[in-house]
Motif scaffolding. Structure first.
Motif, PDB file in Angstrom:
ATOM      1  N   GLY A  63      24.044   0.007   0.875  1.00 35.79           N
ATOM      2  CA  GLY A  63      24.671   0.464   2.116  1.00 35.79           C
ATOM      3  C   GLY A  63      24.100   1.769   2.649  1.00 35.79           C
ATOM      4  O   GLY A  63      24.363   2.143   3.789  1.00 35.79           O
ATOM      5  N   LYS A  64      23.313   2.461   1.821  1.00 37.92           N
ATOM      6  CA  LYS A  64      22.707   3.724   2.265  1.00 37.92           C
ATOM      7  C   LYS A  64      21.397   3.448   3.005  1.00 37.92           C
ATOM      8  O   LYS A  64      20.725   2.452   2.761  1.00 37.92           O
ATOM      9  CB  LYS A  64      22.428   4.626   1.054  1.00 37.92           C
ATOM     10  N   TRP A  65      21.039   4.378   3.876  1.00 38.49           N
ATOM     11  CA  TRP A  65      19.783   4.279   4.616  1.00 38.49           C
ATOM     12  C   TRP A  65      18.670   4.926   3.805  1.00 38.49           C
ATOM     13  O   TRP A  65      18.901   5.886   3.071  1.00 38.49           O
ATOM     14  CB  TRP A  65      19.911   4.944   5.988  1.00 38.49           C
ATOM     15  N   ALA A  66      17.478   4.394   3.970  1.00 42.00           N
ATOM     16  CA  ALA A  66      16.330   4.899   3.206  1.00 42.00           C
ATOM     17  C   ALA A  66      15.053   4.580   3.965  1.00 42.00           C
ATOM     18  O   ALA A  66      15.043   3.743   4.876  1.00 42.00           O
ATOM     19  CB  ALA A  66      16.285   4.250   1.825  1.00 42.00           C
ATOM     20  N   LEU A  67      13.983   5.250   3.566  1.00 43.25           N
ATOM     21  CA  LEU A  67      12.674   4.835   4.063  1.00 43.25           C
ATOM     22  C   LEU A  67      12.325   3.502   3.421  1.00 43.25           C
ATOM     23  O   LEU A  67      12.672   3.259   2.267  1.00 43.25           O
ATOM     24  CB  LEU A  67      11.612   5.869   3.674  1.00 43.25           C
ATOM     25  N   PRO A  68      11.642   2.625   4.148  1.00 45.40           N
ATOM     26  CA  PRO A  68      11.162   1.400   3.506  1.00 45.40           C
ATOM     27  C   PRO A  68      10.243   1.770   2.344  1.00 45.40           C
ATOM     28  O   PRO A  68       9.558   2.792   2.387  1.00 45.40           O
ATOM     29  CB  PRO A  68      10.365   0.705   4.621  1.00 45.40           C
ATOM     30  N   GLY A  69      10.224   0.921   1.328  1.00 43.54           N
ATOM     31  CA  GLY A  69       9.346   1.207   0.205  1.00 43.54           C
ATOM     32  C   GLY A  69       9.772   0.483  -1.044  1.00 43.54           C
ATOM     33  O   GLY A  69      10.733  -0.288  -1.027  1.00 43.54           O
ATOM     34  N   GLY A  70       9.054   0.734  -2.122  1.00 41.56           N
ATOM     35  CA  GLY A  70       9.383   0.087  -3.383  1.00 41.56           C
ATOM     36  C   GLY A  70       8.301   0.333  -4.410  1.00 41.56           C
ATOM     37  O   GLY A  70       7.450   1.210  -4.227  1.00 41.56           O
ATOM     38  N   TYR A  71       8.335  -0.445  -5.459  1.00 41.43           N
ATOM     39  CA  TYR A  71       7.439  -0.245  -6.581  1.00 41.43           C
ATOM     40  C   TYR A  71       5.990  -0.560  -6.214  1.00 41.43           C
ATOM     41  O   TYR A  71       5.707  -1.550  -5.545  1.00 41.43           O
ATOM     42  CB  TYR A  71       7.839  -1.141  -7.755  1.00 41.43           C
ATOM     43  N   VAL A  72       5.106   0.303  -6.666  1.00 40.14           N
ATOM     44  CA  VAL A  72       3.680  -0.005  -6.588  1.00 40.14           C
ATOM     45  C   VAL A  72       3.384  -0.981  -7.717  1.00 40.14           C
ATOM     46  O   VAL A  72       3.735  -0.735  -8.869  1.00 40.14           O
ATOM     47  CB  VAL A  72       2.833   1.274  -6.753  1.00 40.14           C
ATOM     48  N   GLU A  73       2.770  -2.101  -7.370  1.00 40.47           N
ATOM     49  CA  GLU A  73       2.528  -3.138  -8.368  1.00 40.47           C
ATOM     50  C   GLU A  73       1.185  -2.915  -9.061  1.00 40.47           C
ATOM     51  O   GLU A  73       0.336  -2.143  -8.592  1.00 40.47           O
ATOM     52  CB  GLU A  73       2.591  -4.517  -7.693  1.00 40.47           C
ATOM     53  N   ARG A  74       1.021  -3.601 -10.165  1.00 45.07           N
ATOM     54  CA  ARG A  74      -0.203  -3.490 -10.958  1.00 45.07           C
ATOM     55  C   ARG A  74      -1.441  -3.737 -10.087  1.00 45.07           C
ATOM     56  O   ARG A  74      -1.517  -4.739  -9.369  1.00 45.07           O
ATOM     57  CB  ARG A  74      -0.151  -4.535 -12.083  1.00 45.07           C
ATOM     58  N   GLY A  75      -2.394  -2.806 -10.141  1.00 50.91           N
ATOM     59  CA  GLY A  75      -3.642  -2.969  -9.415  1.00 50.91           C
ATOM     60  C   GLY A  75      -3.558  -2.683  -7.925  1.00 50.91           C
ATOM     61  O   GLY A  75      -4.540  -2.895  -7.205  1.00 50.91           O
ATOM     62  N   GLU A  76      -2.427  -2.197  -7.464  1.00 50.42           N
ATOM     63  CA  GLU A  76      -2.217  -2.001  -6.034  1.00 50.42           C
ATOM     64  C   GLU A  76      -2.329  -0.513  -5.693  1.00 50.42           C
ATOM     65  O   GLU A  76      -1.852   0.327  -6.448  1.00 50.42           O
ATOM     66  CB  GLU A  76      -0.802  -2.501  -5.688  1.00 50.42           C
ATOM     67  N   SER A  77      -2.935  -0.197  -4.558  1.00 52.03           N
ATOM     68  CA  SER A  77      -2.934   1.194  -4.098  1.00 52.03           C
ATOM     69  C   SER A  77      -1.565   1.515  -3.499  1.00 52.03           C
ATOM     70  O   SER A  77      -0.831   0.605  -3.088  1.00 52.03           O
ATOM     71  CB  SER A  77      -4.027   1.410  -3.046  1.00 52.03           C
ATOM     72  N   VAL A  78      -1.230   2.797  -3.440  1.00 50.98           N
ATOM     73  CA  VAL A  78       0.068   3.162  -2.852  1.00 50.98           C
ATOM     74  C   VAL A  78       0.097   2.790  -1.372  1.00 50.98           C
ATOM     75  O   VAL A  78       1.145   2.402  -0.841  1.00 50.98           O
ATOM     76  CB  VAL A  78       0.416   4.658  -3.037  1.00 50.98           C
ATOM     77  N   GLU A  79      -1.060   2.865  -0.694  1.00 49.09           N
ATOM     78  CA  GLU A  79      -1.113   2.517   0.734  1.00 49.09           C
ATOM     79  C   GLU A  79      -0.842   1.022   0.933  1.00 49.09           C
ATOM     80  O   GLU A  79      -0.079   0.626   1.820  1.00 49.09           O
ATOM     81  CB  GLU A  79      -2.485   2.885   1.319  1.00 49.09           C
ATOM     82  N   ALA A  80      -1.491   0.198   0.082  1.00 50.74           N
ATOM     83  CA  ALA A  80      -1.268  -1.250   0.183  1.00 50.74           C
ATOM     84  C   ALA A  80       0.175  -1.600  -0.161  1.00 50.74           C
ATOM     85  O   ALA A  80       0.783  -2.481   0.466  1.00 50.74           O
ATOM     86  CB  ALA A  80      -2.236  -1.992  -0.738  1.00 50.74           C
ATOM     87  N   ALA A  81       0.726  -0.915  -1.156  1.00 52.29           N
ATOM     88  CA  ALA A  81       2.118  -1.168  -1.541  1.00 52.29           C
ATOM     89  C   ALA A  81       3.067  -0.796  -0.401  1.00 52.29           C
ATOM     90  O   ALA A  81       4.038  -1.520  -0.123  1.00 52.29           O
ATOM     91  CB  ALA A  81       2.472  -0.380  -2.801  1.00 52.29           C
ATOM     92  N   ALA A  82       2.790   0.317   0.254  1.00 53.80           N
ATOM     93  CA  ALA A  82       3.648   0.751   1.370  1.00 53.80           C
ATOM     94  C   ALA A  82       3.607  -0.277   2.496  1.00 53.80           C
ATOM     95  O   ALA A  82       4.649  -0.645   3.058  1.00 53.80           O
ATOM     96  CB  ALA A  82       3.193   2.120   1.878  1.00 53.80           C
ATOM     97  N   ALA A  83       2.394  -0.766   2.814  1.00 53.27           N
ATOM     98  CA  ALA A  83       2.260  -1.757   3.884  1.00 53.27           C
ATOM     99  C   ALA A  83       2.975  -3.059   3.505  1.00 53.27           C
ATOM    100  O   ALA A  83       3.639  -3.683   4.333  1.00 53.27           O
ATOM    101  CB  ALA A  83       0.783  -2.018   4.171  1.00 53.27           C
ATOM    102  N   ARG A  84       2.846  -3.457   2.249  1.00 52.60           N
ATOM    103  CA  ARG A  84       3.489  -4.696   1.788  1.00 52.60           C
ATOM    104  C   ARG A  84       5.017  -4.572   1.825  1.00 52.60           C
ATOM    105  O   ARG A  84       5.726  -5.450   2.351  1.00 52.60           O
ATOM    106  CB  ARG A  84       3.022  -5.015   0.353  1.00 52.60           C
TER     107      ARG A  84
END
Ligand SMILES: [Zn+2]
Length: 197
Positions: A63-84
């Protein structure tokens, strides 16, 4: 926050104690199990002076507001994870190369490190909340920013700091360590070329 009860190598039980060691060593086979922090990425996406937020549909902080986001997966860059994560949660597509480094936020009580990235789009793209994980997704102006209803890790960051990049068109860096936070304002602009490596 060690939660493992059994050795993944031999199945022996770990001795249970109140202490929280940095790693567990199996008394039977000697295998070491680390419980290092998880890396999460957060995407601060702005367009037309507004910020895109999601309302969490699951605990913790349901119910709280947050920036979109989540776990960086194995082999993934933080930029690619953010876009995904952004695409999965809101249906909004952002080129991973558009993201700028914006914050390094250690959330030691929950054993996480949040890497915050920023992207500024030319135009607002209507988001579609991916229910039920995401209850709602919408753009907020600075005046509408729901600080009191933000999830805990973002409660120390003021609307002023949150909206500074889109107001000043410069990068600010948010840094949170143990029990302290600071926002470093720079006069560095938002446009920077990449160099292939
Ligand atoms: Zn073992």
């Amino acid at each position: 926050m060690i939660t493992h009860r059994y050795c993944s190598q031999c199945g022996s039980g770990y001795p249970q104690s109140e202490e929280q060691p940095a790693h567990l060593r199996c008394v039977s086979c000697g295998a070491i199990r680390y419980d290092n922090p998880d890396v999460l990425t957060l995407a601060a996406v702005y367009a037309e002076d507004k910020l895109l937020l999601i309302q969490r549909g699951a605990d913790p902080y349901k119910g709280k507001w947050a920036l979109p986001g989540g776990y960086v997966e194995r082999g993934e860059s933080v930029e690619a994870a953010a876009a995904r994560e952004l695409r999965e949660e809101t249906g909004v597509n952002v080129d991973p190369y558009l993201f700028l480094a914006h914050g390094v936020i250690s959330v030691t009580p929950i054993n996480q490190v949040h890497v915050c990235l920023i992207a500024i789009l030319d135009k607002i793209v209507e988001p579609i909340a991916n229910e039920p994980e995401i209850l709602a997704a919408r753009w907020f102006s600075k005046d509408e920013y729901p600080l009191d209803n933000m999830w805990e890790p973002a409660r120390n960051i003021s609307a002023e700091a949150m909206f500074r990049p889109c107001v000043t068109r410069t990068i600010s860096v948010i840094q949170q360590t143990d029990n302290a936070i600071r926002v470093i304002h720079t006069d560095v602009g938002l446009s920077h070329p990449w160099r292939n490596i």
